[in-house]
Design an enzyme around this catalytic site. Sequence first.
Site, PDB file in Angstrom:
ATOM      1  N   GLY A 163       0.816  -1.208   0.000  1.00 13.84           N
ATOM      2  CA  GLY A 163       0.000   0.000   0.000  1.00 13.84           C
ATOM      3  C   GLY A 163       0.848   1.256   0.000  1.00 13.84           C
ATOM      4  O   GLY A 163       0.599   2.204  -0.758  1.00 13.84           O
ATOM      5  N   ASP A 164       1.865   1.287   0.843  1.00 12.90           N
ATOM      6  CA  ASP A 164       2.768   2.431   0.910  1.00 12.90           C
ATOM      7  C   ASP A 164       3.495   2.635  -0.423  1.00 12.90           C
ATOM      8  O   ASP A 164       3.588   3.756  -0.933  1.00 12.90           O
ATOM      9  CB  ASP A 164       3.813   2.218   2.016  1.00 12.90           C
ATOM     10  CG  ASP A 164       3.206   2.287   3.407  1.00 12.90           C
ATOM     11  OD1 ASP A 164       2.120   2.877   3.560  1.00 12.90           O
ATOM     12  OD2 ASP A 164       3.823   1.748   4.344  1.00 12.90           O
ATOM     13  N   LEU A 165       4.030   1.538  -0.957  1.00 13.61           N
ATOM     14  CA  LEU A 165       4.835   1.647  -2.171  1.00 13.61           C
ATOM     15  C   LEU A 165       3.978   1.963  -3.388  1.00 13.61           C
ATOM     16  O   LEU A 165       4.390   2.741  -4.262  1.00 13.61           O
ATOM     17  CB  LEU A 165       5.621   0.355  -2.386  1.00 13.61           C
ATOM     18  CG  LEU A 165       6.636   0.026  -1.288  1.00 13.61           C
ATOM     19  CD1 LEU A 165       7.283  -1.329  -1.531  1.00 13.61           C
ATOM     20  CD2 LEU A 165       7.711   1.099  -1.202  1.00 13.61           C
TER      21      LEU A 165
END
Length: 278
Positions: A163-165
């Site tokens: 999700g972050d990436l």
Amino acid sequence: MSPVRRPLDGLRVVSLALQYPGNYTTLMLSDLGADVVAIERPRGGDPARGFPGFYRAIARGKRSVALDLKDPRGVEALLTVLRGADVMLEGFRPGTVAKLGLDHAALKPLNPRLVYVSISGFGQDGPYRDRPGHDLNYAALTGLLNEITPPAARPVAPPVALGDLTAGLLAVQAVLLGLVTRSTTGRGSYVDVSMFDGLVSLLTAHLGPVLNGSGPPGVSYEPGYGVFRTRDDRLLSIGVAHEDHFWRALCDVLELPGERELTSADRFAHHARLAGLI
């Protein structure tokens, strides 16, 4: 020898987007040549500093300054920098930058050419906009954990923060598209990046078949695609993904002549038995 020119040389990025998504975004922009200035909290700085090795890996190539944005002097210092900036990133909860007088509407008169990107969990509007969360929470809500977990097993946290990436990759895309648009219109733009929406996008090829009932969604249902334990207790990855000719070759190696002519649909229907044979 003159240095190699990079695509974003000469452009300045000011970032209030901390933690992993914002730092991954600015890491890529810095690698492309941008002059990145990260605005950190005066006490403790970026929370990612709590993991020094992790932080150093994603903070390289950037400069940082501590500003108290609850102090008018800190806001004024930031506005001074933003007057000459090309890109602004922020990663606060929705509504926070508006309270600080730093939202896109407030900055547009100051710098009409500014490309402004917000990164948040669920986007700037909608019923979940005010909910806090981290990568694992968004992955759970989208159904991603089900896709990477064997049947009947307890879901586990992915080792990579997808999700972050994904949010970082989409934010970079937003910045680059904003710069391209500015090159033709002369005006900046605003883009809202949602971590949850980014993960839903990754699952497009999985959600579609489920919603329209058109069959198994993806290679995880192919018995020849996975990680298998070998007779000498080692692990082997095999990547047969829909291709019948690769399946036939695998059956030849494993001496499974009776399974050799199965089509992908046949293999999907007998996943457990075939995976056990492999």
